[in-house]
Design an enzyme around this catalytic site. Structure first.
Site, mmCIF file in Angstrom:
data_model
loop_
_atom_site.group_PDB
_atom_site.id
_atom_site.type_symbol
_atom_site.label_atom_id
_atom_site.label_comp_id
_atom_site.label_asym_id
_atom_site.label_seq_id
_atom_site.Cartn_x
_atom_site.Cartn_y
_atom_site.Cartn_z
ATOM 1 N N HIS A 74 0.825 -1.211 0.000
ATOM 2 C CA HIS A 74 0.000 0.000 0.000
ATOM 3 C C HIS A 74 0.861 1.262 0.000
ATOM 4 O O HIS A 74 0.640 2.170 -0.808
ATOM 5 C CB HIS A 74 -0.916 0.000 1.227
ATOM 6 C CG HIS A 74 -1.824 1.183 1.279
ATOM 7 N ND1 HIS A 74 -3.041 1.207 0.637
ATOM 8 C CD2 HIS A 74 -1.690 2.391 1.871
ATOM 9 C CE1 HIS A 74 -3.624 2.380 0.841
ATOM 10 N NE2 HIS A 74 -2.811 3.118 1.585
ATOM 11 N N HIS A 103 3.132 6.161 -2.156
ATOM 12 C CA HIS A 103 3.783 7.328 -1.561
ATOM 13 C C HIS A 103 5.304 7.312 -1.719
ATOM 14 O O HIS A 103 5.999 7.971 -0.942
ATOM 15 C CB HIS A 103 3.424 7.426 -0.078
ATOM 16 C CG HIS A 103 1.964 7.589 0.187
ATOM 17 N ND1 HIS A 103 1.268 8.732 -0.146
ATOM 18 C CD2 HIS A 103 1.049 6.734 0.716
ATOM 19 C CE1 HIS A 103 -0.009 8.586 0.192
ATOM 20 N NE2 HIS A 103 -0.165 7.391 0.706
ATOM 21 N N LYS A 127 -4.980 9.903 -8.871
ATOM 22 C CA LYS A 127 -4.559 10.177 -7.499
ATOM 23 C C LYS A 127 -4.598 11.688 -7.357
ATOM 24 O O LYS A 127 -3.728 12.405 -7.854
ATOM 25 C CB LYS A 127 -3.145 9.661 -7.234
ATOM 26 C CG LYS A 127 -2.609 9.958 -5.830
ATOM 27 C CD LYS A 127 -3.118 8.989 -4.792
ATOM 28 C CE LYS A 127 -2.446 9.204 -3.438
ATOM 29 N NZ LYS A 127 -2.899 8.255 -2.412
#
Length: 389
Positions: free
Chosen positions: A256, A271, A321
């Site tokens: 994730h 990220h 995103k």
């Protein structure tokens, strides 16, 4: 032999060959001469270099160290000279640092991680083009060109944490609900990565910090044993759980945070700057502009091509995103250390800090969401609150 100590040389070589082949497909030649350089600098950059032909200096006038991540670590109880604000692909900070104690704040610990990190030098080890800013609600593309224009290939060849990190990035299915099929080779790759990051100063400091704060995991106190700590990291980051709610083991903390997922038609997580760079090279990421953070007071700090924290908008394989913040140029071990500390040592989901990045400061909110009865990372990331000088 422990679980993390019995990796065969052949397994490590497989990791190296896998990464070499994957990067070669993207035009990144790991056999390229060490003299490889960034694209031709602009005239003003040349003038700046000529103006400082002396050895690199820290803000306090000290010479910047120049070699790297393989130096043995020595945790001391005395305060060494301040670590440099900027590192390089050849950088070797002093590996002595004050041992954290129970009174060390989370902000102080994060700053120490930053000072210890052997991160890359902008415009030397990598180059980015931030282009235009935009509001998160603006769906127009504010960036015609990719974010990354260059990353030095030697970074992926000479740094074991980068090499072993890249090997993990294609081990996952992006879509939640799709069961992950983990092979023995992938398990070895996880172990190889954890072995390498635990050799670095940021992760050793993270371990010491968690001990000093009396952190526990599954009811057991974090001990000084490195093998046991690696087992904890493996459980926190790599053990699978169901994110979709369909009982499929379709997610992990590592996937994730560092790789990204697609859930309900939106990009979730994702990220990490290395993943972003490689997916741009593949043509899978469309950078659409940056979100400018607020300035504090009368500061006129601008987002530019050497900022180490950026809030981005992008599309990944056509999926949006709208807002995502990531560090740029940091090492995998820095982010692993930061988010592990947030997971183990903080009782809060949000941790407001101020990061001194050497001349510029960033107010950040380090967010950590836990999963599976608080035993796994659900998500960890930073939110940029303000940027000032």
């Amino acid at each position: 032999m422990g679980f993390f100590d019995d990796l065969k040389t052949a397994a490590i070589e497989k990791v190296k060959e896998k990464v070499k082949e994957e990067l070669a497909e993207l035009g990144i030649d790991l056999d390229e001469d060490d003299a490889d350089e960034a694209p031709e600098p602009e005239p003003e950059e040349i003038a700046a270099e000529e103006a400082s032909s002396t050895p690199a200096q820290d803000d306090d006038g000290g010479e910047r160290p120049v070699s790297a991540w393989s130096t043995p670590l020595n945790v001391t109880t005395s305060s060494p000279p301040s670590a440099p604000a900027v590192a390089s692909s050849n950088y070797s900070p002093s590996t002595s640092f004050p041992r954290p104690d129970a009174d060390t704040t989370f902000n102080e610990a994060v700053q120490k991680l930053w000072d210890l990190d052997a991160r890359l030098i902008p415009n030397q080890d990598y180059k980015i083009d931030v282009q235009s800013s935009k509001h998160p609600c603006n769906k127009e593309d504010a960036a015609e060109e990719p974010l990354f224009t260059y990353v030095k290939p030697a970074v992926f060849r000479k740094r074991p944490t980068f090499t072993t990190f890249v090997a993990l990035l294609n081990n996952y299915s992006a879509y939640t609900g799709e069961e992950e099929d983990v092979t023995e080779q992938e398990l070895q790759e996880n172990r190889a990565f954890l072995n390498e990051v635990m050799k670095t100063a940021p992760m050793k400091y993270c371990h010491q910090y968690c001990i000093a704060k009396g952190c526990t995991y599954k009811g057991k106190e974090i001990s000084g044993g490195e093998s046991e700590f690696k087992r904890t990291l493996n459980s926190i980051w790599f053990e699978l759980y169901s994110r979709s709610g369909r009982r499929n083991m379709d997610s992990s903390g590592f996937e994730h945070v560092f790789v990204g997922e697609v859930k309900n038609g939106q990009v979730s997580g994702f990220h990490n700057w290395i993943m972003f760079y490689l997916e741009e090279k593949r043509g899978n990421v469309d950078f659409r502009g940056y979100i400018k953070p607020k300035c504090r007071g009368s500061s006129t700090a601008e987002t530019n091509d050497d900022d180490p924290v950026l809030t981005l908008q992008f599309r990944w394989n056509g999926v949006e995103k709208f807002v995502g913040t990531c560090f740029i140029g940091v090492t995998p071990e820095f982010e692993m250390a930061l988010y592990t500390m947030a997971f183990l040592a903080s009782e809060e989901d949000e941790n407001a800090i101020t990061l001194d990045a050497g001349g510029e400061k960033f107010d950040l909110n380090v967010k950590c969401h836990k999963y599976d009865r608080n035993t796994k990372v659900g998500s960890c990331y930073v939110e940029a609150l303000a940027h000032y000088e």
